[in-house]
Design a protein around this motif. Structure first.
Motif, short mmCIF file in Angstrom:
data_model
loop_
_atom_site.label_atom_id
_atom_site.label_comp_id
_atom_site.label_asym_id
_atom_site.label_seq_id
_atom_site.Cartn_x
_atom_site.Cartn_y
_atom_site.Cartn_z
N SER A 1 27.72 -9.54 -6.51
CA SER A 1 27.41 -9.35 -7.91
C SER A 1 25.92 -9.48 -8.14
O SER A 1 25.26 -10.36 -7.57
CB SER A 1 28.16 -10.37 -8.77
N SER A 2 25.38 -8.62 -8.98
CA SER A 2 23.96 -8.68 -9.28
C SER A 2 23.59 -10.00 -9.95
O SER A 2 22.44 -10.45 -9.85
CB SER A 2 23.54 -7.51 -10.16
N ILE B 1 22.31 -12.73 -7.48
CA ILE B 1 21.09 -12.52 -6.72
C ILE B 1 19.89 -13.11 -7.44
O ILE B 1 19.54 -12.66 -8.52
CB ILE B 1 20.86 -11.03 -6.43
N SER C 1 14.97 -12.16 -9.80
CA SER C 1 15.91 -11.62 -10.77
C SER C 1 15.23 -11.22 -12.07
O SER C 1 15.75 -10.37 -12.81
CB SER C 1 17.01 -12.65 -11.07
N ARG D 1 13.80 -2.73 -7.34
CA ARG D 1 15.24 -2.93 -7.30
C ARG D 1 15.93 -2.03 -8.31
O ARG D 1 15.35 -1.60 -9.31
CB ARG D 1 15.59 -4.39 -7.60
N ASP D 2 17.17 -1.76 -8.03
CA ASP D 2 18.05 -1.06 -8.95
C ASP D 2 19.23 -1.98 -9.14
O ASP D 2 20.10 -2.07 -8.27
CB ASP D 2 18.48 0.29 -8.38
N THR D 3 19.24 -2.67 -10.26
CA THR D 3 20.27 -3.67 -10.50
C THR D 3 21.67 -3.07 -10.51
O THR D 3 22.61 -3.64 -9.95
CB THR D 3 20.01 -4.40 -11.82
N LYS E 1 22.64 -2.39 -7.15
CA LYS E 1 22.50 -3.58 -6.31
C LYS E 1 21.76 -3.25 -5.03
O LYS E 1 22.19 -3.57 -3.91
CB LYS E 1 23.87 -4.19 -6.03
N THR E 2 20.64 -2.60 -5.22
CA THR E 2 19.85 -2.13 -4.11
C THR E 2 18.39 -2.53 -4.30
O THR E 2 17.86 -2.45 -5.41
CB THR E 2 19.95 -0.61 -3.97
#
Length: 117
Positions: free
Chosen positions: A27-28, A31, A53, A71-73, A76-77
């Protein structure tokens, strides 16, 4: 928790560019920090870049101005855009996810980046 998966490594000439990706399955919300490390043969693993975050980024002096972590929330990358690559950048690059819960770090398998002279 499944291991994050890196991709995008390869062989490039000095001055070239590569974009590394690291896909997570957690899950984002879990992180806290997403990081890129690298390790050259016979050398210590070093921290290359981090993004929190909240979006705060940090870079190693050796890559500052050349590399960009993002990042690409939703996906999740985490990405590492590497420009103006130097032979000294040659290393295995590893993605690391620092999680709030469970409190742990997840390491990817690594992706090789080789920069020729």
């Amino acid at each position: 928790q499944v291991q994050p998966v890196e991709s995008g490594g390869g062989l490039v000439q000095a001055g070239g560019s590569l974009r590394l990706s690291c896909a997570a399955s957690v899950s984002s919300f879990s992180i806290r920090i997403m990081s890129w490390y690298r390790q050259a043969p016979g050398k210590q693993r070093e921290l290359v870049a981090t993004i929190t975050s909240s979006g705060t980024t940090n870079y190693a002096d050796s890559v500052k101005g050349r590399f960009t972590i993002s990042r690409d929330t939703a996906k999740k990358t985490v990405y590492l855009q590497m420009n103006s690559l130097k032979p000294e950048d040659t290393a295995a690059y590893y993605c690391n996810l620092n999680l709030t819960w469970p409190r742990s770090s997840l390491w990817g398998q690594g992706t090789q980046v080789t920069v020729s002279s």
